[in-house]
Design a protein around this motif. Structure first.
Motif, PDB file in Angstrom:
ATOM      1  N   LYS A   6       0.975  -0.625   0.437  1.00 17.19           N
ATOM      2  CA  LYS A   6       0.080  -0.117   0.224  1.00 17.19           C
ATOM      3  C   LYS A   6       0.723   1.433  -0.019  1.00 17.19           C
ATOM      4  O   LYS A   6       2.255   1.325   0.512  1.00 17.19           O
ATOM      5  N   VAL A   7       0.163   2.492  -0.779  1.00 18.37           N
ATOM      6  CA  VAL A   7       1.287   3.261  -0.697  1.00 18.37           C
ATOM      7  C   VAL A   7       1.784   4.170   0.223  1.00 18.37           C
ATOM      8  O   VAL A   7       2.980   4.327   0.828  1.00 18.37           O
ATOM      9  N   GLU A   8       0.549   3.583   1.322  1.00 20.31           N
ATOM     10  CA  GLU A   8       1.333   4.700   3.047  1.00 20.31           C
ATOM     11  C   GLU A   8       1.450   3.699   3.588  1.00 20.31           C
ATOM     12  O   GLU A   8       1.962   4.684   4.698  1.00 20.31           O
ATOM     13  N   ASP A   9       2.101   2.831   2.825  1.00 18.67           N
ATOM     14  CA  ASP A   9       2.903   1.756   4.223  1.00 18.67           C
ATOM     15  C   ASP A   9       4.249   2.143   3.792  1.00 18.67           C
ATOM     16  O   ASP A   9       5.320   1.576   3.988  1.00 18.67           O
ATOM     17  N   LEU A  10       4.782   2.713   2.346  1.00 15.71           N
ATOM     18  CA  LEU A  10       5.665   3.382   1.940  1.00 15.71           C
ATOM     19  C   LEU A  10       7.141   3.411   3.081  1.00 15.71           C
ATOM     20  O   LEU A  10       5.832   4.737   3.310  1.00 15.71           O
ATOM     21  N   PRO A  11       8.175   3.782   3.427  1.00 15.78           N
ATOM     22  CA  PRO A  11       9.046   4.561   4.274  1.00 15.78           C
ATOM     23  C   PRO A  11       8.774   6.033   4.261  1.00 15.78           C
ATOM     24  O   PRO A  11       8.557   6.663   5.799  1.00 15.78           O
ATOM     25  N   CYS A  12       8.679   6.599   2.862  1.00 16.23           N
ATOM     26  CA  CYS A  12       8.800   8.168   3.229  1.00 16.23           C
ATOM     27  C   CYS A  12       7.074   8.375   3.425  1.00 16.23           C
ATOM     28  O   CYS A  12       7.149   9.798   3.482  1.00 16.23           O
ATOM     29  N   VAL A  13       6.616   7.761   2.899  1.00 16.74           N
ATOM     30  CA  VAL A  13       4.543   8.715   3.128  1.00 16.74           C
ATOM     31  C   VAL A  13       4.928   8.321   4.546  1.00 16.74           C
ATOM     32  O   VAL A  13       4.262   9.587   5.451  1.00 16.74           O
ATOM     33  N   LYS A  14       4.971   6.992   5.506  1.00 19.60           N
ATOM     34  CA  LYS A  14       4.344   6.893   6.353  1.00 19.60           C
ATOM     35  C   LYS A  14       5.367   7.865   7.777  1.00 19.60           C
ATOM     36  O   LYS A  14       5.211   8.567   8.744  1.00 19.60           O
ATOM     37  N   ALA A  15       6.620   7.656   7.172  1.00 20.45           N
ATOM     38  CA  ALA A  15       7.516   9.239   7.853  1.00 20.45           C
ATOM     39  C   ALA A  15       7.511  10.848   8.082  1.00 20.45           C
ATOM     40  O   ALA A  15       7.874  11.361   9.004  1.00 20.45           O
ATOM     41  N   CYS A  16       6.516  10.932   6.330  1.00 15.37           N
ATOM     42  CA  CYS A  16       5.994  12.842   7.184  1.00 15.37           C
ATOM     43  C   CYS A  16       5.110  12.626   8.086  1.00 15.37           C
ATOM     44  O   CYS A  16       3.951  12.023   7.699  1.00 15.37           O
ATOM     45  N   PRO A  17       5.578  13.698   8.701  1.00 14.87           N
ATOM     46  CA  PRO A  17       4.536  13.874  10.471  1.00 14.87           C
ATOM     47  C   PRO A  17       3.949  15.188   9.096  1.00 14.87           C
ATOM     48  O   PRO A  17       2.590  14.421  10.522  1.00 14.87           O
ATOM     49  N   ASN A  18       3.113  15.186   8.260  1.00 13.79           N
ATOM     50  CA  ASN A  18       2.833  15.986   7.749  1.00 13.79           C
ATOM     51  C   ASN A  18       1.790  15.790   6.543  1.00 13.79           C
ATOM     52  O   ASN A  18       0.649  16.605   6.307  1.00 13.79           O
ATOM     53  N   GLY A  19       1.676  14.343   6.031  1.00 11.44           N
ATOM     54  CA  GLY A  19       1.016  13.618   5.312  1.00 11.44           C
ATOM     55  C   GLY A  19       1.483  14.615   3.895  1.00 11.44           C
ATOM     56  O   GLY A  19       0.299  14.311   2.855  1.00 11.44           O
ATOM     57  N   ALA A  20       2.513  14.975   3.484  1.00  9.96           N
ATOM     58  CA  ALA A  20       2.788  16.074   2.417  1.00  9.96           C
ATOM     59  C   ALA A  20       3.643  15.013   1.464  1.00  9.96           C
ATOM     60  O   ALA A  20       3.329  15.557   0.227  1.00  9.96           O
ATOM     61  N   ILE A  21       3.709  13.011   1.716  1.00 12.72           N
ATOM     62  CA  ILE A  21       4.243  12.766   0.794  1.00 12.72           C
ATOM     63  C   ILE A  21       3.505  11.464   0.250  1.00 12.72           C
ATOM     64  O   ILE A  21       2.935  11.174   0.755  1.00 12.72           O
ATOM     65  N   SER A  22       3.648  11.845  -1.677  1.00 12.96           N
ATOM     66  CA  SER A  22       2.220  10.416  -2.191  1.00 12.96           C
ATOM     67  C   SER A  22       3.009  10.090  -3.045  1.00 12.96           C
ATOM     68  O   SER A  22       4.202  10.944  -3.818  1.00 12.96           O
ATOM     69  N   HIS A  23       2.810   9.231  -3.394  1.00  8.98           N
ATOM     70  CA  HIS A  23       3.481   7.715  -5.042  1.00  8.98           C
ATOM     71  C   HIS A  23       2.747   7.937  -6.198  1.00  8.98           C
ATOM     72  O   HIS A  23       1.211   7.365  -5.527  1.00  8.98           O
ATOM     73  N   SER A  24       2.412   8.265  -6.991  1.00  9.52           N
ATOM     74  CA  SER A  24       1.329   8.131  -8.308  1.00  9.52           C
ATOM     75  C   SER A  24       1.795   6.429  -7.856  1.00  9.52           C
ATOM     76  O   SER A  24       0.540   5.508  -9.136  1.00  9.52           O
ATOM     77  N   TRP A  25       2.659   5.823  -8.128  1.00 10.82           N
ATOM     78  CA  TRP A  25       2.215   4.083  -8.074  1.00 10.82           C
ATOM     79  C   TRP A  25       2.608   2.727  -7.317  1.00 10.82           C
ATOM     80  O   TRP A  25       3.257   3.856  -6.594  1.00 10.82           O
TER      81      TRP A  25
END
Length: 103
Positions: free
Chosen positions: A84-103
């Motif tokens: 799941k995209v929300e389980d990627l390390p960078c997405v999980k680590a962002c305290p503000n929820g600013a990062i997402s991936h398209s694939w």
């Protein structure tokens, strides 16, 4: 503003999006969380946002050398299937929820 870094080719669309309205460069931390957890070193924090010259706060961006090879740079964090995209390390680590991936 949503800053998108990446590319599209015959195999798919590969973008990392950073919501610059949410990203503050992790000013409350010694090191930006996305920078800290990314094993490929995809992210960096800059003082001047290249996408918004009027911005006066630090913001995370995708390093230039990774923008045209995100599929490969991010491969070690993405299993072949079932993630799941929300389980990627960078997405999980962002305290503000600013990062997402398209694939």
């Amino acid at each position: 503003m949503i800053a998108q870094y990446g590319y599209r080719d015959g195999s798919g669309t590969y973008y990392i999006s950073i919501d610059t309205d949410k990203c503050d460069g992790c000013v409350d931390y010694e090191v930006a969380k996305c920078v800290e957890v990314c094993p490929a070193g995809v992210f960096e924090v800059v003082e001047e946002d290249p996408n918004d010259p009027l911005r006066d706060e630090p913001v995370a961006i995708v390093k230039e050398e990774h923008r045209n090879k995100l599929r490969f740079s991010c491969a070690q964090c993405k299993p072949a299937s079932g993630y799941k995209v929300e389980d990627l390390p960078c997405v999980k680590a962002c305290p503000n929820g600013a990062i997402s991936h398209s694939w």
